[in-house]
Design a protein around this motif. Structure first.
Motif, PDB file in Angstrom:
ATOM      1  N   GLY A 201       0.769  -1.240   0.000  1.00  0.00           N
ATOM      2  CA  GLY A 201       0.000   0.000   0.000  1.00  0.00           C
ATOM      3  C   GLY A 201       0.796   1.284   0.000  1.00  0.00           C
ATOM      4  N   ALA A 202       2.120   1.229   0.188  1.00  0.00           N
ATOM      5  CA  ALA A 202       2.913   2.462   0.162  1.00  0.00           C
ATOM      6  C   ALA A 202       2.876   3.062  -1.238  1.00  0.00           C
ATOM      7  CB  ALA A 202       4.344   2.187   0.591  1.00  0.00           C
ATOM      8  N   GLN A 203       2.587   4.357  -1.320  1.00  0.00           N
ATOM      9  CA  GLN A 203       2.495   5.036  -2.620  1.00  0.00           C
ATOM     10  C   GLN A 203       3.775   5.760  -2.997  1.00  0.00           C
ATOM     11  OE1 GLN A 203      -1.049   6.853  -0.803  1.00  0.00           O
ATOM     12  NE2 GLN A 203      -2.024   6.657  -2.805  1.00  0.00           N
ATOM     13  N   VAL A 204       4.577   6.092  -2.011  1.00  0.00           N
ATOM     14  CA  VAL A 204       5.902   6.688  -2.174  1.00  0.00           C
ATOM     15  C   VAL A 204       6.777   6.043  -1.104  1.00  0.00           C
ATOM     16  CG1 VAL A 204       7.268   8.826  -2.038  1.00  0.00           C
ATOM     17  CG2 VAL A 204       4.948   8.892  -2.984  1.00  0.00           C
ATOM     18  N   VAL A 205       8.052   5.814  -1.411  1.00  0.00           N
ATOM     19  CA  VAL A 205       8.951   5.237  -0.413  1.00  0.00           C
ATOM     20  C   VAL A 205      10.197   6.106  -0.295  1.00  0.00           C
ATOM     21  CG1 VAL A 205      10.339   3.233   0.266  1.00  0.00           C
ATOM     22  CG2 VAL A 205       8.127   2.887  -0.855  1.00  0.00           C
ATOM     23  N   GLN A 206      10.568   6.423   0.944  1.00  0.00           N
ATOM     24  CA  GLN A 206      11.782   7.195   1.198  1.00  0.00           C
ATOM     25  C   GLN A 206      12.854   6.280   1.770  1.00  0.00           C
ATOM     26  OE1 GLN A 206      11.655  11.240   2.512  1.00  0.00           O
ATOM     27  NE2 GLN A 206      13.167  10.908   4.122  1.00  0.00           N
ATOM     28  N   ASP A 241       6.562   3.103 -11.539  1.00  0.00           N
ATOM     29  CA  ASP A 241       5.759   4.312 -11.354  1.00  0.00           C
ATOM     30  C   ASP A 241       5.701   4.799  -9.912  1.00  0.00           C
ATOM     31  OD1 ASP A 241       5.144   4.310 -14.083  1.00  0.00           O
ATOM     32  OD2 ASP A 241       3.474   2.923 -13.762  1.00  0.00           O
ATOM     33  N   THR A 242       6.358   4.100  -9.004  1.00  0.00           N
ATOM     34  CA  THR A 242       6.336   4.524  -7.602  1.00  0.00           C
ATOM     35  C   THR A 242       7.487   5.485  -7.332  1.00  0.00           C
ATOM     36  OG1 THR A 242       5.361   2.427  -6.885  1.00  0.00           O
ATOM     37  CG2 THR A 242       6.446   3.761  -5.193  1.00  0.00           C
ATOM     38  N   PRO A 243       7.206   6.731  -6.945  1.00  0.00           N
ATOM     39  CA  PRO A 243       8.285   7.688  -6.665  1.00  0.00           C
ATOM     40  C   PRO A 243       9.129   7.253  -5.468  1.00  0.00           C
ATOM     41  CG  PRO A 243       6.192   8.820  -7.010  1.00  0.00           C
ATOM     42  CD  PRO A 243       5.877   7.369  -6.871  1.00  0.00           C
ATOM     43  N   LEU A 244      10.433   7.441  -5.598  1.00  0.00           N
ATOM     44  CA  LEU A 244      11.388   7.071  -4.556  1.00  0.00           C
ATOM     45  C   LEU A 244      12.176   8.303  -4.129  1.00  0.00           C
ATOM     46  CD1 LEU A 244      12.716   3.801  -6.242  1.00  0.00           C
ATOM     47  CD2 LEU A 244      10.937   3.980  -4.474  1.00  0.00           C
ATOM     48  N   ILE A 245      12.329   8.473  -2.817  1.00  0.00           N
ATOM     49  CA  ILE A 245      13.022   9.620  -2.235  1.00  0.00           C
ATOM     50  C   ILE A 245      14.288   9.125  -1.537  1.00  0.00           C
ATOM     51  CG2 ILE A 245      12.823  11.584  -0.649  1.00  0.00           C
ATOM     52  CD1 ILE A 245       9.765  11.273  -0.810  1.00  0.00           C
ATOM     53  N   LEU A 246      15.366   9.888  -1.636  1.00  0.00           N
ATOM     54  CA  LEU A 246      16.596   9.579  -0.918  1.00  0.00           C
ATOM     55  C   LEU A 246      16.922  10.718   0.031  1.00  0.00           C
ATOM     56  CD1 LEU A 246      19.177   7.889  -0.417  1.00  0.00           C
ATOM     57  CD2 LEU A 246      20.232   9.127  -2.331  1.00  0.00           C
TER      58      LEU A 246
END
Length: 354
Positions: A201-206, A241-246
């Motif tokens: 269910g995570a829509q964005v992951v950092q 398509d899932t945005p990833l943040i660092l």
């Protein structure tokens, strides 16, 4: 197909779509600055119980959502959570932080580690993320998060938090083959874990590489960047398509390198002027941040000015407004409320003349 109004604000911004204002959330927004959290912590003193018991983790994750309506609701967890599933036990001691005993120091220990099976070792993550999606609906984006290979290795090899990271650096510089073998196993496990969070269910992951800022740029290129890339490459192969943040703490000297990681968005700490960060990263990379958490101890006028300054410098494209690090435990809750209220009115306030 979801209409624009059905796609949460933060998710649209993270994808690079046009939004009327930057979405806003806070790192460590669920936690010690909130009285409701402290009351719950007193009742359930074990951090691992709070983060691995679905009912407790869901409640803690939703506490700031109910109070402040941020655009992002992040899973309440810890970056070390997947380690026991690989065969590395840990504990978190209040006021001392994570403890890993025995620490990882040999190739033999690394060879005994096994692949992560999150469905077996982390079933509570599915319950937490699925419930968060149901609870917030389209009102906010649900964020997952993981630790990066270098940072997890630092905890596992040091055995605890460290000021100088001498043990892992000694291994890096005197027995690099051992460290690389460990980093490879960690990267593959983290990639599995990220994909699992998305599937749940995570829509964005950092991804937090909290301690990569302790590396020189040349060592970052050897021991951190390739393994960030290894994680993101595997995730993008199955979930493009899932945005990833660092995020890296103390990243002023390695911003351009962070942009090479494969992350869609670079989270900037407060030691870099946001205008400089935009210039250094280029237009293709999204940014998150980067107000100094201590600014929340200032007056409302001061907080408002800092919010405006950051957002104007970032521009309203692929910017997620946030702090440059986690909200501090002694931060007044009323100032957090003002932070969110102001940030969510930015579409109107930014249209006013300076």
């Amino acid at each position: 197909m979801a209409t624009l109004s059905q796609v949460p604000h933060l998710l649209r911004a993270a994808r690079g779509e046009k939004v009327d204002r930057p979405p806003v959330w806070m790192m460590r927004q669920a936690g010690r600055y909130m009285k409701v959290y402290r009351d719950l912590r007193d009742k359930y003193p074990s951090f691992r119980e709070r983060s691995e018991n679905p009912d407790l983790a869901i409640e803690i994750s939703l506490q700031p959502f109910r109070a402040f309506q941020p655009d992002g609701v992040i899973l309440f967890s810890d970056i070390l959570t997947p380690l026991p599933g690989m065969g590395i036990p840990f504990d978190i001691v209040e006021s001392r932080g994570p403890i890993i005993d025995p620490p990882i120091r040999s190739m033999e220990q690394i060879e005994q580690l096994h692949a992560l099976d999150p469905e077996t070792s982390l079933p509570f993550i599915r319950t937490i993320l699925q419930t968060l999606r149901q609870e917030v609906g389209n009102q906010a984006t649900v964020l997952g998060f993981v630790g990066a290979p270098w940072t997890l290795a630092a905890y596992a090899i040091e055995g605890k938090s460290s000021k100088d990271y001498a043990v892992i650096k000694r291994m890096a510089f005197s027995a690099p083959q051992i460290l690389h073998a460990f980093l490879e196993k960690l990267a593959d496990a983290i990639a599995i874990y990220v994909r699992y969070q998305i599937d749940c269910g995570a829509q964005v992951v950092q991804m937090f590489d909290s301690w990569a800022g302790q590396l020189s740029p040349q060592d970052y290129d050897v021991f951190a960047l390739p393994y960030q890339q290894r994680v993101f490459r595997q995730v993008k192969a199955t979930h493009p398509d899932t945005p990833l943040i660092l995020y890296i703490n103390g990243s002023a000297g390695i911003l351009e390198r962070m942009a090479q990681s494969g992350a869609d968005i670079v989270s900037v700490d407060w030691t870099v002027d946001m205008a400089d960060a935009r210039r250094r990263l280029g237009s293709e990379v999204g940014v998150q941040g980067n107000m100094d958490p201590c600014a929340l101890f200032g007056s409302q006028d001061f907080i408002r000015d800092r919010i405006f300054d950051t957002v104007r410098k970032a521009g309203n494209h692929r910017h997620i407004f946030n702090l440059g690090h986690g909200v501090l435990p002694s931060t007044p809750e009323e100032n957090v409320a003002f932070f969110f209220e102001t940030a969510k009115q930015l579409d109107k306030l930014l249209a006013m003349p300076v």
